[in-house]
Design a protein around this motif. Sequence first.
Motif, PDB file in Angstrom:
ATOM      1  N   TRP A 111      -7.927  -2.631 -20.025  1.00 21.83           N
ATOM      2  CA  TRP A 111      -7.637  -4.057 -19.937  1.00 21.83           C
ATOM      3  C   TRP A 111      -6.180  -4.296 -20.313  1.00 21.83           C
ATOM      4  N   ARG A 112      -5.632  -5.415 -19.801  1.00 19.64           N
ATOM      5  CA  ARG A 112      -4.255  -5.791 -20.147  1.00 19.64           C
ATOM      6  C   ARG A 112      -4.192  -7.305 -20.277  1.00 19.64           C
ATOM      7  N   CYS A 113      -3.600  -7.770 -21.369  1.00 22.62           N
ATOM      8  CA  CYS A 113      -3.466  -9.217 -21.589  1.00 22.62           C
ATOM      9  C   CYS A 113      -2.114  -9.692 -21.062  1.00 22.62           C
ATOM     10  N   VAL A 133     -13.130 -16.236 -24.464  1.00 24.86           N
ATOM     11  CA  VAL A 133     -13.779 -14.968 -24.169  1.00 24.86           C
ATOM     12  C   VAL A 133     -12.781 -13.924 -23.675  1.00 24.86           C
ATOM     13  N   ALA A 134     -11.617 -14.357 -23.160  1.00 28.11           N
ATOM     14  CA  ALA A 134     -10.609 -13.434 -22.640  1.00 28.11           C
ATOM     15  C   ALA A 134      -9.540 -13.100 -23.676  1.00 28.11           C
ATOM     16  N   ALA A 135      -9.764 -13.448 -24.938  1.00 30.66           N
ATOM     17  CA  ALA A 135      -8.745 -13.244 -25.966  1.00 30.66           C
ATOM     18  C   ALA A 135      -8.416 -11.761 -26.144  1.00 30.66           C
ATOM     19  N   GLU A 163      -5.274  -7.920 -30.156  1.00 33.13           N
ATOM     20  CA  GLU A 163      -3.975  -7.734 -30.817  1.00 33.13           C
ATOM     21  C   GLU A 163      -3.234  -9.058 -30.935  1.00 33.13           C
ATOM     22  N   CYS A 164      -3.330  -9.893 -29.908  1.00 26.69           N
ATOM     23  CA  CYS A 164      -2.629 -11.184 -29.943  1.00 26.69           C
ATOM     24  C   CYS A 164      -3.183 -12.098 -31.034  1.00 26.69           C
ATOM     25  N   VAL A 165      -4.482 -12.067 -31.244  1.00 25.87           N
ATOM     26  CA  VAL A 165      -5.069 -12.953 -32.253  1.00 25.87           C
ATOM     27  C   VAL A 165      -5.075 -12.304 -33.644  1.00 25.87           C
TER      28      VAL A 165
END
Length: 375
Positions: free
Chosen positions: A24-26, A50-52, A55-57
């Motif tokens: 996956w890649r954000c 749901v797509a969080a 690492e970002c959060v």
Amino acid sequence: MVQERNGGLTPQKATPMVRVTVWWRCPAGHQWEESISTRTAPAKWKNGDVAACHECVGYRVPDSYPGCGHTVMVTSEAASKKPTRCWKCQQAWWQDNGERLKAELSAAAKGAAGRAAALLDAVPVPQDVPVPLVDEWRWWAAKQVQGAIATEEVMDKDGECGLVLERIARAAARLLPTWEMAARAAEVDGVLKLVDQAHWAEGRIHQLTGRGPRPAAAEDVENIGFVLDAVLAGWSQSAARAVAEKPGAWWPCPTTAEITRSLTRAVVSMTDHEVFAPIASYVRTYRELRLPVVLDGKGRYGRLDVVIWIPHGPDIVVEIDSAPSAASAGKLAFARDVGALPLWVRFGSGGIQEIDEVTVLDVREAVRSVRAAAS
């Protein structure tokens, strides 16, 4: 999804039912591997998105391990523990050093018995907790403290003993009900079961409440003995067939531990018999239930193999032994004296010991036939 790293799997083809791990890649460019079902689940850390990206959060952070030099993404909680190796390297290290460390930890724990006892002497215990219950707590607590001392000495985990003592002190503070509290619970829940740690009080219910033990009627003893005898007869026939048809599962022949586990399952299944049908939804079954029988030279309570609680009737207590056992005899006598219906299932070697008002079910021949079928 990172389509170039997932082969021919596209978002259109991927559903939560596809049980594979994909990349996956954000939008921020972070990449990671995760199953589709886990990725699309509304976990709490995603805060409704749901797509969080974990690492970002801040749910996962990069953490470096000086012992192996790896940097991996872990939860912030795991990073705060500061282990020296990453999980994979730690597992490999344990595989190489596990046997040696177990021996060293065991030796260190045995040598720490005196220090553990001294530390426990300083832990405050409520004054109104009965002595037998304090003895049980000390047995458990001593093992914990000895293990913590050994961990500090062998594995250089400073502060481990302090953390364990804090946990033990918290357990001691809520130790356990007074005699009166336990007796009231016993009156509601039956002679051989109440709130987890308070089984010891049930043997003294008649002293605390003035209510005598419920006598087991001769008819009850006969009926229950008949049911269990029929269940065990069925067990011996089905077990003999099973080992004859699939000898590899029991090869070269059933061990004592395997026979004990199999007999225990058969005893527990007794409540499926038609005799119990009218009250089946109310019957409760317990395994390894603790009770206050401390034999000479022992440091803790005994445990009953199976206890079946029946509303408005005597509790059924079953011990399963491969050989004569003074400990089992003491536990069954205790169960008899508090009004339960004690049954002793005997298999294996040795003679059959008779105990007043304890029903003995001899399944030695049945077990021999099962073992013969496997040989």
